[in-house]
Write a protein that holds these residues in place. Structure first.
Motif, PDB file in Angstrom:
ATOM      1  N   LEU A   1      17.248 -23.781  -0.999  1.00  0.00           N
ATOM      2  CA  LEU A   1      17.339 -23.352  -2.400  1.00  0.00           C
ATOM      3  C   LEU A   1      17.993 -24.365  -3.339  1.00  0.00           C
ATOM      4  CD1 LEU A   1      16.721 -21.111  -4.403  1.00  0.00           C
ATOM      5  CD2 LEU A   1      18.906 -20.040  -3.780  1.00  0.00           C
TER       6      LEU A   1
ATOM      7  N   LEU B   1      15.719 -26.984  -5.032  1.00  0.00           N
ATOM      8  CA  LEU B   1      14.581 -26.560  -5.854  1.00  0.00           C
ATOM      9  C   LEU B   1      14.940 -26.603  -7.342  1.00  0.00           C
ATOM     10  CD1 LEU B   1      13.343 -23.530  -3.718  1.00  0.00           C
ATOM     11  CD2 LEU B   1      12.515 -25.894  -3.680  1.00  0.00           C
ATOM     12  N   LYS B   2      13.978 -27.047  -8.159  1.00  0.00           N
ATOM     13  CA  LYS B   2      14.189 -27.182  -9.588  1.00  0.00           C
ATOM     14  C   LYS B   2      13.374 -26.137 -10.357  1.00  0.00           C
ATOM     15  CE  LYS B   2      16.566 -30.898  -8.680  1.00  0.00           C
ATOM     16  NZ  LYS B   2      18.056 -30.878  -8.784  1.00  0.00           N
TER      17      LYS B   2
ATOM     18  N   GLU C   1      10.759 -19.585 -10.978  1.00  0.00           N
ATOM     19  CA  GLU C   1      10.039 -20.716 -10.384  1.00  0.00           C
ATOM     20  C   GLU C   1      10.685 -21.120  -9.054  1.00  0.00           C
ATOM     21  OE1 GLU C   1       7.063 -23.700 -10.165  1.00  0.00           O
ATOM     22  OE2 GLU C   1       7.289 -21.822 -11.288  1.00  0.00           O
ATOM     23  N   ARG C   2      12.002 -21.074  -9.024  1.00  0.00           N
ATOM     24  CA  ARG C   2      12.693 -21.380  -7.779  1.00  0.00           C
ATOM     25  C   ARG C   2      12.313 -20.366  -6.685  1.00  0.00           C
ATOM     26  NH1 ARG C   2      17.421 -21.720 -11.300  1.00  0.00           N
ATOM     27  NH2 ARG C   2      17.822 -23.889 -11.885  1.00  0.00           N
ATOM     28  N   LYS C   3      12.251 -19.112  -7.067  1.00  0.00           N
ATOM     29  CA  LYS C   3      11.870 -18.077  -6.113  1.00  0.00           C
ATOM     30  C   LYS C   3      10.456 -18.313  -5.583  1.00  0.00           C
ATOM     31  CE  LYS C   3      14.727 -14.231  -7.767  1.00  0.00           C
ATOM     32  NZ  LYS C   3      14.712 -12.836  -8.272  1.00  0.00           N
TER      33      LYS C   3
ATOM     34  N   LYS D   1       8.785 -21.158  -5.399  1.00  0.00           N
ATOM     35  CA  LYS D   1       8.786 -22.339  -4.534  1.00  0.00           C
ATOM     36  C   LYS D   1       9.422 -22.028  -3.181  1.00  0.00           C
ATOM     37  CE  LYS D   1       8.947 -25.819  -8.232  1.00  0.00           C
ATOM     38  NZ  LYS D   1       9.760 -26.903  -8.874  1.00  0.00           N
ATOM     39  N   LEU D   2      10.484 -21.245  -3.212  1.00  0.00           N
ATOM     40  CA  LEU D   2      11.168 -20.893  -1.963  1.00  0.00           C
ATOM     41  C   LEU D   2      10.268 -20.042  -1.079  1.00  0.00           C
ATOM     42  CD1 LEU D   2      13.782 -21.113  -0.364  1.00  0.00           C
ATOM     43  CD2 LEU D   2      14.599 -19.045  -1.524  1.00  0.00           C
TER      44      LEU D   2
ATOM     45  N   THR E   1      18.343 -15.406  -3.058  1.00  0.00           N
ATOM     46  CA  THR E   1      18.290 -15.823  -4.462  1.00  0.00           C
ATOM     47  C   THR E   1      19.037 -14.913  -5.412  1.00  0.00           C
ATOM     48  OG1 THR E   1      16.202 -14.643  -4.854  1.00  0.00           O
ATOM     49  CG2 THR E   1      16.071 -16.948  -4.128  1.00  0.00           C
TER      50      THR E   1
ATOM     51  N   LEU F   1      21.062 -17.239  -7.820  1.00  0.00           N
ATOM     52  CA  LEU F   1      20.483 -17.484  -9.137  1.00  0.00           C
ATOM     53  C   LEU F   1      21.326 -16.849 -10.243  1.00  0.00           C
ATOM     54  CD1 LEU F   1      16.675 -17.105  -8.357  1.00  0.00           C
ATOM     55  CD2 LEU F   1      18.020 -19.178  -8.651  1.00  0.00           C
TER      56      LEU F   1
ATOM     57  N   TRP G   1      23.994 -19.297 -10.898  1.00  0.00           N
ATOM     58  CA  TRP G   1      23.493 -20.458 -11.636  1.00  0.00           C
ATOM     59  C   TRP G   1      23.316 -20.114 -13.116  1.00  0.00           C
ATOM     60  CZ3 TRP G   1      19.163 -22.611  -7.919  1.00  0.00           C
ATOM     61  CH2 TRP G   1      19.786 -23.087  -6.745  1.00  0.00           C
TER      62      TRP G   1
END
Length: 219
Positions: free
Chosen positions: A174, A177-178, A183-185, A187-188, A210, A214, A217
């Motif tokens: 995690l 990932l950008k 979007e991170r979710k 991609k993960l 996440t 997240l 973040w």
């Protein structure tokens, strides 16, 4: 050996580089070398007579022993499926009949067992390679393992354990990932699916990993 000529084993010498092999001398001349198992089975001792018929038996036994020994070395480096061992012996150029005999011997002695192999392979890939059951299933199919053995190995998997390893892998991935949270979710999830985890396991792992990360973040 000439027909009608009495041939006697006049010397048996252990090889220096391979202590399990012996050189056999007949009528004072080197005749052949054998593995110690063949030596004992056919009583190839000093003073024993040996005719052409017996010699042929010894030669065939030595051929079988050679194929068997090669298979044991191959298995010794890593667990193998029946298909993998068969392919390896064929690649070495051994006759089909010798390969078949060797495979049956290995099965009888429990050196190869696709049911056990599937269990061991599944456990190793899940616990030490962080791969999902779909990945493992495909690998076992490629190795020629029967579907019933695969299903049995997969069924024995503990879902909570598999989820725990998926979460551990996801948590490690995690931070690299950008993009926005959604979007991170995405991609993960794609990453975990490529590792062979089922969609349900991926969904749970992404949610668990996440949600807290997240939110931190975003704050």
């Amino acid at each position: 050996m000439e027909q009608g000529t009495e041939s006697v084993i006049t010397s048996v010498e252990q090889q220096k580089r391979n202590k399990r092999r012996y050189n056999i001398y007949v009528n004072e001349s080197f005749a052949f070398s054998v593995h110690e198992d063949v030596l004992v089975k056919y009583r190839l001792f000093k003073g024993e007579s040996i005719d052409n018929e017996r010699l042929q038996e010894v030669i065939h036994a030595e051929e079988r022993q050679e194929v068997y020994a090669h298979a044991i070395r191959y298995i010794g480096r890593s667990p193998r499926s029946v298909k993998e061992v068969r392919q390896k012996l064929k690649q070495k150029g051994y006759e089909q009949s010798l390969v078949d005999l060797t495979i049956e011997r290995l099965k009888n002695e429990k050196y190869i067992d696709d049911g056990m192999f599937a269990m061991q392979w599944t456990e190793h890939r899940i616990m030490y390679q962080s791969k999902g059951r779909n990945w493992v299933k495909q690998e076992l199919q490629q190795k020629g393992v029967a579907s019933e053995n695969i299903q049995e190995a997969i069924a024995a998997l503990d879902e909570e354990t598999e989820l725990a390893y998926a979460c551990k892998l996801a948590a490690k991935k995690l931070p690299s990932l950008k993009g926005e949270p959604y979007e991170r979710k995405r991609k993960l999830a794609a990453f975990l699916l490529r590792r062979g985890y089922t969609s349900s396991t991926v969904s749970q792992a992404v949610k668990e990993v996440t949600n807290e990360s997240l939110e931190e973040w975003e704050m």
